[in-house]
Design an enzyme around this catalytic site. Sequence first.
Site, PDB file in Angstrom:
ATOM      1  N   GLY A 281      49.015  21.278  66.137  1.00 31.84           N
ATOM      2  CA  GLY A 281      49.057  20.650  64.816  1.00 31.84           C
ATOM      3  C   GLY A 281      47.734  20.253  64.222  1.00 31.84           C
ATOM      4  O   GLY A 281      47.684  19.892  63.039  1.00 31.84           O
ATOM      5  N   GLU A 315      48.926  22.347  72.633  1.00 25.81           N
ATOM      6  CA  GLU A 315      49.474  23.615  72.140  1.00 25.81           C
ATOM      7  C   GLU A 315      48.870  24.006  70.794  1.00 25.81           C
ATOM      8  O   GLU A 315      49.581  24.173  69.803  1.00 25.81           O
ATOM      9  CB  GLU A 315      50.999  23.493  71.966  1.00 25.81           C
ATOM     10  CG  GLU A 315      51.771  23.069  73.200  1.00 25.81           C
ATOM     11  CD  GLU A 315      53.238  22.736  72.896  1.00 25.81           C
ATOM     12  OE1 GLU A 315      53.607  22.626  71.707  1.00 25.81           O
ATOM     13  OE2 GLU A 315      54.003  22.570  73.854  1.00 25.81           O
ATOM     14  N   PRO A 316      47.548  24.171  70.728  1.00 21.48           N
ATOM     15  CA  PRO A 316      46.946  24.486  69.429  1.00 21.48           C
ATOM     16  C   PRO A 316      47.242  25.917  68.992  1.00 21.48           C
ATOM     17  O   PRO A 316      47.271  26.833  69.817  1.00 21.48           O
ATOM     18  CB  PRO A 316      45.449  24.312  69.688  1.00 21.48           C
ATOM     19  CG  PRO A 316      45.278  24.571  71.148  1.00 21.48           C
ATOM     20  CD  PRO A 316      46.549  24.132  71.811  1.00 21.48           C
ATOM     21  N   ARG A 318      46.939  27.039  64.947  1.00 23.69           N
ATOM     22  CA  ARG A 318      46.098  27.195  63.760  1.00 23.69           C
ATOM     23  C   ARG A 318      44.608  26.931  64.042  1.00 23.69           C
ATOM     24  O   ARG A 318      43.751  27.694  63.606  1.00 23.69           O
ATOM     25  CB  ARG A 318      46.580  26.213  62.679  1.00 23.69           C
ATOM     26  CG  ARG A 318      45.952  26.424  61.319  1.00 23.69           C
ATOM     27  CD  ARG A 318      46.300  25.262  60.377  1.00 23.69           C
ATOM     28  NE  ARG A 318      47.726  25.022  60.293  1.00 23.69           N
ATOM     29  CZ  ARG A 318      48.536  25.583  59.401  1.00 23.69           C
ATOM     30  NH1 ARG A 318      48.046  26.391  58.500  1.00 23.69           N
ATOM     31  NH2 ARG A 318      49.839  25.309  59.410  1.00 23.69           N
ATOM     32  N   ARG A 354      51.339  32.270  52.784  1.00 25.84           N
ATOM     33  CA  ARG A 354      51.035  30.835  52.713  1.00 25.84           C
ATOM     34  C   ARG A 354      50.842  30.322  51.286  1.00 25.84           C
ATOM     35  O   ARG A 354      51.384  29.265  50.935  1.00 25.84           O
ATOM     36  CB  ARG A 354      49.823  30.496  53.588  1.00 25.84           C
ATOM     37  CG  ARG A 354      50.057  30.754  55.077  1.00 25.84           C
ATOM     38  CD  ARG A 354      48.909  30.249  55.942  1.00 25.84           C
ATOM     39  NE  ARG A 354      48.791  28.806  55.858  1.00 25.84           N
ATOM     40  CZ  ARG A 354      47.881  28.160  55.148  1.00 25.84           C
ATOM     41  NH1 ARG A 354      46.965  28.825  54.468  1.00 25.84           N
ATOM     42  NH2 ARG A 354      47.866  26.861  55.110  1.00 25.84           N
ATOM     43  N   TYR A 358      53.683  27.595  50.578  1.00 27.81           N
ATOM     44  CA  TYR A 358      53.274  26.188  50.615  1.00 27.81           C
ATOM     45  C   TYR A 358      52.343  25.811  49.475  1.00 27.81           C
ATOM     46  O   TYR A 358      51.819  24.698  49.457  1.00 27.81           O
ATOM     47  CB  TYR A 358      52.489  25.866  51.897  1.00 27.81           C
ATOM     48  CG  TYR A 358      53.052  26.352  53.201  1.00 27.81           C
ATOM     49  CD1 TYR A 358      54.322  25.945  53.627  1.00 27.81           C
ATOM     50  CD2 TYR A 358      52.313  27.171  54.037  1.00 27.81           C
ATOM     51  CE1 TYR A 358      54.814  26.355  54.845  1.00 27.81           C
ATOM     52  CE2 TYR A 358      52.805  27.590  55.266  1.00 27.81           C
ATOM     53  CZ  TYR A 358      54.062  27.183  55.661  1.00 27.81           C
ATOM     54  OH  TYR A 358      54.541  27.589  56.866  1.00 27.81           O
ATOM     55  N   CYS A 387      57.207  41.809  42.722  1.00 27.08           N
ATOM     56  CA  CYS A 387      57.937  41.333  41.551  1.00 27.08           C
ATOM     57  C   CYS A 387      58.453  39.911  41.745  1.00 27.08           C
ATOM     58  O   CYS A 387      59.664  39.676  41.812  1.00 27.08           O
ATOM     59  CB  CYS A 387      59.093  42.278  41.263  1.00 27.08           C
ATOM     60  SG  CYS A 387      58.538  43.969  41.183  1.00 27.08           S
TER      61      CYS A 387
HETATM   62  C1  LIG Z   1      53.873  25.629  65.641  1.00 27.81           C
HETATM   63  C2  LIG Z   1      53.803  24.906  66.904  1.00 27.81           C
HETATM   64  C3  LIG Z   1      52.569  24.656  67.521  1.00 27.81           C
HETATM   65  C4  LIG Z   1      51.260  25.045  66.897  1.00 27.81           C
HETATM   66  O1  LIG Z   1      50.982  24.338  65.745  1.00 27.81           O
HETATM   67  P1  LIG Z   1      49.579  24.508  65.004  1.00 27.81           P
HETATM   68  O2  LIG Z   1      49.704  23.651  63.812  1.00 27.81           O
HETATM   69  O3  LIG Z   1      49.434  25.944  64.672  1.00 27.81           O
HETATM   70  O4  LIG Z   1      48.527  24.042  65.955  1.00 27.81           O
HETATM   71  C5  LIG Z   1      52.570  24.021  68.744  1.00 27.81           C
HETATM   72  N1  LIG Z   1      53.730  23.623  69.330  1.00 27.81           N
HETATM   73  C6  LIG Z   1      54.933  23.849  68.770  1.00 27.81           C
HETATM   74  C7  LIG Z   1      56.151  23.402  69.461  1.00 27.81           C
HETATM   75  C8  LIG Z   1      55.009  24.497  67.545  1.00 27.81           C
HETATM   76  O5  LIG Z   1      56.206  24.697  66.975  1.00 27.81           O
END
Ligand SMILES: *Cc1c(COP(=O)(O)O)cnc(C)c1O
Length: 460
Positions: A281, A315-316, A318, A354, A358, A387
């Site tokens: 995140g 869990e990176p 992005r 994107r 968003y 379109c």
């Molecule tokens: C999408 C997601 C991530 C990665 O999020 P980023 O914003 O891309 O870092 C990590 N863990 C879980 C469970 C996710 O759904």
Amino acid sequence: MHPLDAAKRDSYCDQRTLLSLIKLSLDSVSKLIEVDGTQFTLMKHFNYISGELCAEQVPLTEIATKYGTPSFVYSRAALEENYKAYEKSLAGCKSQICFAVKANSNIGVLNVLARLGAGFDIVSGGELNRVIRAGGQPSNVIFSGLGKTAQEIRYALDLQIKCFNVESPAELDRIDKIAGEMDVIAPVSLRINPDIDAGTHPYISTGLRDNKFGIESQKAYEIYKSASALRNINLIGVDCHIGSQITSIAPFLDSIDLMLEIVDNLTESGVNISHLDIGGGLGVRYGSESIPSPEELLNAVMQRFVDRDLTLIVEPGRSIAANAGIFLTRVEYLKFGTEKNFAVVDGAMNDLIRPALYGAWQKIVSVALKSPTPSRSTRFDVVGPICESSDFLGKDRDLMIDEGDLLAVMSAGAYGFVMSSNYNTRPRSPEVLVDDTEVYLVRKREDIDTLLQLEDLPSF
Ligand SMILES: *Cc1c(COP(=O)(O)O)cnc(C)c1O
């Protein structure tokens, strides 16, 4: 600041600033940007060399000539550097970095990370299959997601993944039952929904009570207690993922405090938890946002782990992939109107959704800098041929372009190709991975035949 100093300090160049640099005969200087007075660093491995935007040492025009447009181009060095920023910050802490495969699941990209020893966070059996093909270790795989099918659970148990991040009591029962049938023990962590507002776009916030994700923290303790009685479940972690493109550290710390409270309660009642998974995140800079670095985030996070025998899992997605890739597209037409001018390009919302989904802002630059004639940049909406009125890549962009010119949409390495579709029967883009002076085609361009091969006429 003197442009040369700015050049040394910052990342890649915008046309206006570059023109002044060219005038200063600083043609090879490749590191600066000044947009609307704001200076910022975006993408370290995409720089102008001799007036041409390059991926590492390779001019994007060469890639466009060889593989056509639209296309995605990734930098191996950028992926590695972004991964290592996490690794370095975590040195000395029991930890595991699990790249979130959904951000960029190309097996070439995953292979770059697997070679560095990365673990992976997956959300489907398909992603697990990609990890294996990319050379990743199942023993470093975390399986997230709230709708795991029986087949996916069986597949993951068979490959002996590291942990299932479980999102409901019903899922817990299903995993226990399947593990029982297979006569194995499933390693499990519960995903807590901390009811924290991470301050992001509603579509990418996941840690609020009215989001579909996770288990309400108030109920977590009870669910853990009952799960500890399940014969084929081994509770090993507590997990959380509160959203994406998060721009401050506070929401992470709040969710960690909540998880630690749960860990402590569990320890007291005899359930020993060995890891804490704080999810992904962390945001990235698309424009002039100020975002904490992985180092700043992890320094703060690791304070919470002092004197605790817990492994930290991150869990990176992005923050590793976004600024390691660009989307390359060519101007088909320029269309001038009374209200608006449009640059109609060959890339579209089916390729990069994107902006449409968003309202996301991504920087758009010319690949080749024009000779230093007096500025004649014009304001355009950069739009695709689909379109839909939402089919734009950028609005109100000042660009100095002609038909046939190449544009690069920056920061497109995450949630780019992976979210692409065939809408309007558009074959999907190729993906290209650059390593210094070498270019690897890691996904071919689709053609109409591959796109239609699963379709049939009815037999009547
Ligand atoms: C999408 C997601 C991530 C990665 O999020 P980023 O914003 O891309 O870092 C990590 N863990 C879980 C469970 C996710 O759904």
